[in-house]
Enzyme design. Structure first.
Site, PDB file in Angstrom:
ATOM      1  N   ASN A  68      45.249  21.756  -3.414  1.00 17.70           N
ATOM      2  CA  ASN A  68      45.950  21.974  -4.674  1.00 17.70           C
ATOM      3  C   ASN A  68      45.013  22.577  -5.706  1.00 17.70           C
ATOM      4  O   ASN A  68      43.800  22.432  -5.632  1.00 17.70           O
ATOM      5  CB  ASN A  68      46.504  20.647  -5.199  1.00 17.70           C
ATOM      6  CG  ASN A  68      47.541  20.058  -4.265  1.00 17.70           C
ATOM      7  OD1 ASN A  68      48.395  20.771  -3.744  1.00 17.70           O
ATOM      8  ND2 ASN A  68      47.474  18.752  -4.043  1.00 17.70           N
ATOM      9  N   LYS A 114      52.966  25.461  -8.010  1.00 18.49           N
ATOM     10  CA  LYS A 114      52.736  24.116  -7.490  1.00 18.49           C
ATOM     11  C   LYS A 114      51.732  23.377  -8.355  1.00 18.49           C
ATOM     12  O   LYS A 114      51.868  22.173  -8.599  1.00 18.49           O
ATOM     13  CB  LYS A 114      52.240  24.174  -6.040  1.00 18.49           C
ATOM     14  CG  LYS A 114      52.096  22.778  -5.440  1.00 18.49           C
ATOM     15  CD  LYS A 114      51.502  22.753  -4.058  1.00 18.49           C
ATOM     16  CE  LYS A 114      51.393  21.312  -3.572  1.00 18.49           C
ATOM     17  NZ  LYS A 114      50.678  21.184  -2.280  1.00 18.49           N
ATOM     18  N   GLU A 132      41.740  13.391  -7.204  1.00 24.25           N
ATOM     19  CA  GLU A 132      41.500  14.813  -7.431  1.00 24.25           C
ATOM     20  C   GLU A 132      41.689  15.180  -8.910  1.00 24.25           C
ATOM     21  O   GLU A 132      42.130  16.272  -9.235  1.00 24.25           O
ATOM     22  CB  GLU A 132      42.435  15.645  -6.565  1.00 24.25           C
ATOM     23  CG  GLU A 132      42.223  15.475  -5.072  1.00 24.25           C
ATOM     24  CD  GLU A 132      43.138  16.339  -4.242  1.00 24.25           C
ATOM     25  OE1 GLU A 132      42.637  17.141  -3.441  1.00 24.25           O
ATOM     26  OE2 GLU A 132      44.372  16.219  -4.410  1.00 24.25           O
TER      27      GLU A 132
END
Length: 296
Positions: A85, A168, A250
């Site tokens: 991501n 995203k 993250e």
């Protein structure tokens, strides 16, 4: 891909290699279960051949370690497809291996590794999207799509993969950000009367994307708004689940890097989220990460 008889080797850590050797690769999914005995594995110490494709699916906080692990397997013709991501990893990989070797990519899936080593797929999507960083199609994206086609997932070669990666990123930064800040599922946040905070955070994240040259499509923004303001929703960000079990997160890759690319005066709520996540990581380090989490 292994189930579809493709030539796949798994680069794993010793603990995971031992687990796979004992009981095979076990997958539990709403799309069908699989048990694949003794899948081909290799440790970094035994990595000697060069591979056509490196499919990188580590967590962002393991990126540098993962790069050092797979680097011996990268040859002059190797393509690297990361499914992380955010966007920082693209810069890191391009600097190390050259931008021409790196594809953009993303996956839409929710899965976890159970204590017994089973991969538990828990949602109704299992999509992989990839493409050239410069846009368009190429012989290698067509070849990769052909390799992925027989596998039991939805694979797609995109001509605008960076736009989709940013969409995203905005989506997960909003969902993870508000979920971790409020420490609750979406339905709980709505019940607390905080939908205005959700929409403000979504606007700030979308503003960063626009500033970077990736304005969000209205359909993407509406999908995010509907998802994160749904009354009674049990949707919980995976980052919040990681916090609740005392694991690494993250935060810097998804939230911190996003804010650094924006205007600080226009990302005040995002800054609060960033500080919240940094405080969690600081406490975790201070307490010595007292809740051990197995690393596979």
């Amino acid at each position: 891909m292994l189930e579809a008889h493709r030539d796949v080797t798994f680069l794993v850590r010793p603990r995971r290699a031992a687990m796979l050797g004992r009981s095979g690769l076990r997958i539990h999914s709403p799309f069908g279960n699989a048990v694949l005995g003794a899948p081909p594995v290799v440790l970094t110490s035994g990595l000697s051949k060069r591979y056509d494709v490196v499919l990188l699916a580590c967590k962002a906080y393991d990126l540098e370690v993962a790069i050092e692990s797979f680097a011996p397997g990268v040859g002059p013709e190797t393509t690297i497809l990361p499914l992380l991501n955010g966007m920082r990893h693209i810069d890191v990989l391009a600097e190390r291996f050259g931008a021409s070797r790196v594809l953009g990519g993303l996956c839409i899936i929710s899965a976890a590794l159970d204590p017994d080593g089973t991969v538990d797929h828990v949602n109704e999507s299992h999509d992989i999207t990839f493409g050239e960083l410069g846009g368009g199609r190429s012989p290698r994206t067509d070849a990769l799509l052909a390799e992925l086609a027989p596998a039991r997932c939805v694979s797609r070669a995109s001509t605008r993969v960076l736009d989709e990666m940013w969409e995203k990123w905005v989506f997960i930064a909003t969902g993870a950000g508000i979920g971790c800040l409020m420490r609750g599922a979406i339905g709980d946040i709505v019940a607390a009367g905080a939908t205005d905070l959700v929409e403000r955070l979504l606007g700030e994240c979308a503003g960063v994307a626009a500033r970077a040259g990736f304005p969000q499509r209205s359909v993407a923004l509406e999908r995010a708004r509907v998802t994160f303001t749904a009354a009674g929703s049990l949707f919980t960000a995976s980052m919040l689940r990681d916090i609740e079990r005392g694991a690494s997160i993250e935060g810097e890759h998804i939230v911190g890097d996003l804010r650094r690319r924006g205007d600080k005066d226009a990302t005040l709520l995002l800054g609060i989220v960033e500080a919240h996540l940094r405080a969690y990581e600081s406490r975790r380090r201070r307490e010595g990460a007292s809740t051990p989490v197995p690393r596979s």
